[in-house]
Structure formats: structure tokens, C-alpha cells
Design an enzyme around this catalytic site. Structure first.
Site, PDB file in Angstrom:
ATOM      1  N   ASP A  10       0.876  -1.163   0.000  1.00  0.00           N
ATOM      2  CA  ASP A  10       0.000   0.000   0.000  1.00  0.00           C
ATOM      3  C   ASP A  10       0.923   1.225   0.000  1.00  0.00           C
ATOM      4  O   ASP A  10       2.112   1.116   0.322  1.00  0.00           O
ATOM      5  CB  ASP A  10      -0.871  -0.048   1.265  1.00  0.00           C
ATOM      6  CG  ASP A  10      -1.691   1.210   1.436  1.00  0.00           C
ATOM      7  OD1 ASP A  10      -2.323   1.654   0.458  1.00  0.00           O
ATOM      8  OD2 ASP A  10      -1.697   1.776   2.553  1.00  0.00           O
ATOM      9  N   LEU A  11       0.391   2.374  -0.384  1.00  0.00           N
ATOM     10  CA  LEU A  11       1.245   3.575  -0.459  1.00  0.00           C
ATOM     11  C   LEU A  11       1.079   4.481   0.769  1.00  0.00           C
ATOM     12  O   LEU A  11       1.978   4.594   1.609  1.00  0.00           O
ATOM     13  CB  LEU A  11       0.904   4.360  -1.741  1.00  0.00           C
ATOM     14  CG  LEU A  11       1.607   5.709  -1.887  1.00  0.00           C
ATOM     15  CD1 LEU A  11       3.095   5.527  -2.142  1.00  0.00           C
ATOM     16  CD2 LEU A  11       0.986   6.511  -3.038  1.00  0.00           C
ATOM     17  N   ASP A  12      -0.106   5.118   0.855  1.00  0.00           N
ATOM     18  CA  ASP A  12      -0.338   6.123   1.900  1.00  0.00           C
ATOM     19  C   ASP A  12      -0.325   5.484   3.286  1.00  0.00           C
ATOM     20  O   ASP A  12      -1.144   4.614   3.577  1.00  0.00           O
ATOM     21  CB  ASP A  12      -1.704   6.797   1.688  1.00  0.00           C
ATOM     22  CG  ASP A  12      -1.777   7.571   0.388  1.00  0.00           C
ATOM     23  OD1 ASP A  12      -0.884   8.390   0.131  1.00  0.00           O
ATOM     24  OD2 ASP A  12      -2.743   7.359  -0.378  1.00  0.00           O
ATOM     25  N   THR A  18       1.631  10.119   4.091  1.00  0.00           N
ATOM     26  CA  THR A  18       0.674  11.043   3.468  1.00  0.00           C
ATOM     27  C   THR A  18      -0.713  10.921   4.096  1.00  0.00           C
ATOM     28  O   THR A  18      -1.571  11.773   3.848  1.00  0.00           O
ATOM     29  CB  THR A  18       0.571  10.745   1.958  1.00  0.00           C
ATOM     30  OG1 THR A  18       0.668   9.334   1.793  1.00  0.00           O
ATOM     31  CG2 THR A  18       1.656  11.427   1.180  1.00  0.00           C
ATOM     32  N   LYS A  46      -9.206   5.547   5.860  1.00  0.00           N
ATOM     33  CA  LYS A  46      -7.934   5.030   5.342  1.00  0.00           C
ATOM     34  C   LYS A  46      -8.179   3.901   4.351  1.00  0.00           C
ATOM     35  O   LYS A  46      -8.947   2.980   4.642  1.00  0.00           O
ATOM     36  CB  LYS A  46      -7.037   4.558   6.484  1.00  0.00           C
ATOM     37  CG  LYS A  46      -6.465   5.721   7.284  1.00  0.00           C
ATOM     38  CD  LYS A  46      -5.456   5.249   8.319  1.00  0.00           C
ATOM     39  CE  LYS A  46      -4.890   6.457   9.062  1.00  0.00           C
ATOM     40  NZ  LYS A  46      -4.060   6.036  10.201  1.00  0.00           N
ATOM     41  N   SER A 115      -2.769   0.615  -4.441  1.00  0.00           N
ATOM     42  CA  SER A 115      -3.233   1.789  -3.696  1.00  0.00           C
ATOM     43  C   SER A 115      -4.562   2.290  -4.237  1.00  0.00           C
ATOM     44  O   SER A 115      -4.815   2.217  -5.443  1.00  0.00           O
ATOM     45  CB  SER A 115      -2.181   2.901  -3.832  1.00  0.00           C
ATOM     46  OG  SER A 115      -2.703   4.130  -3.368  1.00  0.00           O
ATOM     47  N   ALA A 116      -5.378   2.847  -3.345  1.00  0.00           N
ATOM     48  CA  ALA A 116      -6.646   3.449  -3.772  1.00  0.00           C
ATOM     49  C   ALA A 116      -6.420   4.838  -4.360  1.00  0.00           C
ATOM     50  O   ALA A 116      -7.332   5.429  -4.948  1.00  0.00           O
ATOM     51  CB  ALA A 116      -7.584   3.561  -2.576  1.00  0.00           C
ATOM     52  N   LYS A 146     -10.847  -0.941  -2.049  1.00  0.00           N
ATOM     53  CA  LYS A 146     -10.710  -1.727  -0.814  1.00  0.00           C
ATOM     54  C   LYS A 146     -11.937  -1.453   0.061  1.00  0.00           C
ATOM     55  O   LYS A 146     -12.401  -0.331   0.080  1.00  0.00           O
ATOM     56  CB  LYS A 146      -9.439  -1.301  -0.065  1.00  0.00           C
ATOM     57  CG  LYS A 146      -8.157  -1.526  -0.857  1.00  0.00           C
ATOM     58  CD  LYS A 146      -6.964  -0.841  -0.172  1.00  0.00           C
ATOM     59  CE  LYS A 146      -5.743  -0.885  -1.065  1.00  0.00           C
ATOM     60  NZ  LYS A 146      -4.581  -0.176  -0.528  1.00  0.00           N
ATOM     61  N   GLU A 170       0.054  -3.249   4.627  1.00  0.00           N
ATOM     62  CA  GLU A 170      -1.097  -2.329   4.699  1.00  0.00           C
ATOM     63  C   GLU A 170      -1.187  -1.615   6.039  1.00  0.00           C
ATOM     64  O   GLU A 170      -0.838  -2.201   7.061  1.00  0.00           O
ATOM     65  CB  GLU A 170      -2.384  -3.140   4.543  1.00  0.00           C
ATOM     66  CG  GLU A 170      -3.065  -3.055   3.222  1.00  0.00           C
ATOM     67  CD  GLU A 170      -3.623  -1.694   2.860  1.00  0.00           C
ATOM     68  OE1 GLU A 170      -3.734  -0.829   3.742  1.00  0.00           O
ATOM     69  OE2 GLU A 170      -3.940  -1.494   1.686  1.00  0.00           O
ATOM     70  N   ASP A 171      -1.676  -0.379   6.028  1.00  0.00           N
ATOM     71  CA  ASP A 171      -1.902   0.328   7.302  1.00  0.00           C
ATOM     72  C   ASP A 171      -3.395   0.553   7.570  1.00  0.00           C
ATOM     73  O   ASP A 171      -3.737   1.199   8.556  1.00  0.00           O
ATOM     74  CB  ASP A 171      -1.194   1.690   7.310  1.00  0.00           C
ATOM     75  CG  ASP A 171      -1.903   2.696   6.428  1.00  0.00           C
ATOM     76  OD1 ASP A 171      -2.324   2.322   5.317  1.00  0.00           O
ATOM     77  OD2 ASP A 171      -2.061   3.858   6.865  1.00  0.00           O
TER      78      ASP A 171
HETATM   79  C1  BG6 Z   1      -5.733   5.826   0.000  1.00  0.00           C
HETATM   80  C2  BG6 Z   1      -5.820   6.639   1.272  1.00  0.00           C
HETATM   81  O1  BG6 Z   1      -4.443   5.329  -0.155  1.00  0.00           O
HETATM   82  O2  BG6 Z   1      -6.058   6.635  -1.127  1.00  0.00           O
HETATM   83  C3  BG6 Z   1      -7.171   7.321   1.396  1.00  0.00           C
HETATM   84  O3  BG6 Z   1      -5.609   5.775   2.387  1.00  0.00           O
HETATM   85  C4  BG6 Z   1      -7.448   8.135   0.143  1.00  0.00           C
HETATM   86  O4  BG6 Z   1      -7.173   8.147   2.536  1.00  0.00           O
HETATM   87  C5  BG6 Z   1      -7.350   7.240  -1.079  1.00  0.00           C
HETATM   88  O5  BG6 Z   1      -8.758   8.702   0.194  1.00  0.00           O
HETATM   89  C6  BG6 Z   1      -7.592   8.012  -2.383  1.00  0.00           C
HETATM   90  O6  BG6 Z   1      -6.547   8.905  -2.582  1.00  0.00           O
HETATM   91  P1  BG6 Z   1      -6.538  10.069  -3.654  1.00  0.00           P
HETATM   92  O7  BG6 Z   1      -5.087  10.513  -3.654  1.00  0.00           O
HETATM   93  O8  BG6 Z   1      -6.952   9.484  -4.957  1.00  0.00           O
HETATM   94  O9  BG6 Z   1      -7.469  11.115  -3.192  1.00  0.00           O
HETATM   95 MG    MG Z   2      -2.741   3.228   3.521  1.00  0.00          MG
END
Ligand code: BG6
Ligand code: MG
Length: 217
Positions: A10-12, A18, A46, A115-116, A146, A170-171
Site C-alpha cells: 500500500d502507499l499512503d 501522506t 484510510k 493503492s486506492a 478496498k 497495509e496500514d
Molecule cells: C488511500 C488513502 O491510499 O487513497 C485514502 O488511504 C485516500 O485516505 C485514497 O482517500 C484516495 O486517494 P486520492 O489521492 O486518490 O485522493
Molecule cells: Mg494506507
């Protein structure tokens, strides 16, 4: 312990912190609905897509907006978020991540991102990590976010590794459910009370690296 041929990150909140900037940007939007978004509320956001996050915040704030305004709030949230991360650079990579990517490369373990976020490619590039990832599955590429397993299943299939040979970092609670639904090993980073069905949990990435990285791959 079962060894894995593929690591999906996962990224964020895993590679870079972030998650706090998503929170700040949503807090600003929520305040326009006179709602004080708490860090506890934020746990529910998240791993959740931008548009689903706004739906959840509207429910929390008990607010209904005109459908025509929905996209405007999404655009504003992203502008604020991009402003928060404008100075992001390699120094912001969380401790233990770079060492892990090098370790995985040496072990010939395939590496993917699940990542989402629709900003994932931009962030990886700011961090200087793009070349480590054999595949990036982000919010622009999935239909179901997710906790649906699509993001990780697409990652494993693109890398040609069976799900049971994949391990996910994942977090978010939703991301751990997604990884398990995909039939993968789910490693949670954070407070164990936040997760339901993870295989392993570490308070931060560094403690995983120092204790168990070698056993997982
Ligand atoms: C996920 C985050 O990685 O990405 C969420 O955990 C975030 O908080 C989602 O809403 C979507 O991100 P973005 O950058 O497309 O707004
Ligand atoms: Mg995350």
C-alpha cells in the site's frame, strides 16, 4: 513460515506518511459542513477511495449536498491535498522501506503497488521509487476499491504470481480485509486494535525489518 515470491505495498501510510495530509484536507472539507472530523473518524477513511470518503464524511456530518456539488468538493479536497504534498521528496520515505525494497530486489521477489490513490504515480515519482515497482495498480485502474480484493488481485496477476505466494503491507483495516479476501498474507502496520483479520502486525515498518523480514521472503 511460508516464503513469498511477491510483495504488494500500500502507499499512503506505509511507504510515506501522506495519511496525515489526507486527514488534514478532509478535515477542511468537513468543516464546511460544520463537522469536526476527528482522527478516530479518519481511521474509517484510510484505504477508501476519494469519492467513497466524501460519501462517508457526508453521512458523519449528517449533511446532504446537491449532486452537482459532489465533484467540486472532490476537486477541492485534491487541490488542498496536492498543496500539502508539494514538497514531498525521498527524505519522506518512511524508515525501513528503502532497505526492504533493496532486500526484495536482491531476493528476486516481485514488487507491486496496490493503492486506492489516484495520485500514486505522482507520489512514487516524487519519492524517487518508481523504478522499484514492477506494477502499479492505483485508484485510476480499479473498479472496486478496498475492502474489495480487486486492487491486489490485479497486482498479483500482472506480476504473474499466485495470490497465496503474495504478501501485502497495509496500514488500513479495509486494506487488510482486501488482502485476505484476495487469499494473500496480510501484514498490518500500526496498532493491532485497528485490524480484524491480519496475519501479522508491527507497530511500524522498521520493527518488521529488524525482526522478521528475512523470515517472510
Ligand atoms: C488511500 C488513502 O491510499 O487513497 C485514502 O488511504 C485516500 O485516505 C485514497 O482517500 C484516495 O486517494 P486520492 O489521492 O486518490 O485522493
Ligand atoms: Mg494506507
Amino acid at each position: 513460515m511460508k516464503k513469498h515470491d511477491c510483495a504488494l505495498f500500500d502507499l499512503d501510510g506505509v511507504i510515506v506518511d501522506t495519511a496525515k495530509f489526507h486527514f488534514l484536507a478532509w478535515k477542511k472539507i468537513a468543516s464546511t459542513f460544520n463537522y469536526d472530523l476527528t482522527s478516530n473518524d479518519n481511521e474509517q477513511l484510510k484505504g477508501i477511495s476519494r469519492s467513497d470518503s466524501l460519501q462517508i464524511i457526508l453521512k458523519m456530518a449528517n449533511t446532504v449536498i446537491e449532486p452537482s456539488k459532489f465533484e467540486k468538493y472532490l476537486a477541492q479536497k485534491n487541490l488542498d491535498y496536492l498543496d500539502f504534498i508539494k514538497d514531498l521528496g525521498p527524505e519522506d520515505i518512511l524508515p525501513g522501506i528503502f532497505e526492504t525494497l533493496i532486500f526484495l530486489n536482491k531476493r528476486k521477489v516481485k514488487i507491486g503497488l496496490g493503492s486506492a490513490s489516484k495520485n500514486a504515480e505522482v507520489i512514487l515519482s516524487k519519492l524517487g521509487l518508481t523504478s522499484f515497482f514492477g506494477i502499479v495498480i492505483d485508484g485510476n485502474k480499479v473498479n472496486k476499491s478496498k475492502p474489495h480484493p480487486e486492487v491486489f488481485l490485479r497486482g498479483s496477476s500482472a506480476l504473474g504470481v499466485a495470490p497465496e505466494k503474495c504478501l501485502v503491507f497495509e496500514d488500513s483495516a479495509s486494506g487488510i480485509i482486501s488482502a485476505k479476501a484476495a487469499g494473500m498474507t496480510a501484514v498490518a502496520i500500526g496498532d493491532p486494535d485497528k485490524f480484524l483479520n491480519e496475519d501479522f502486525c508491527y507497530p511500524d515498518f522498521m520493527s518488521l525489518v529488524q525482526n522478521d523480514l528475512d523470515k517472510l521472503f
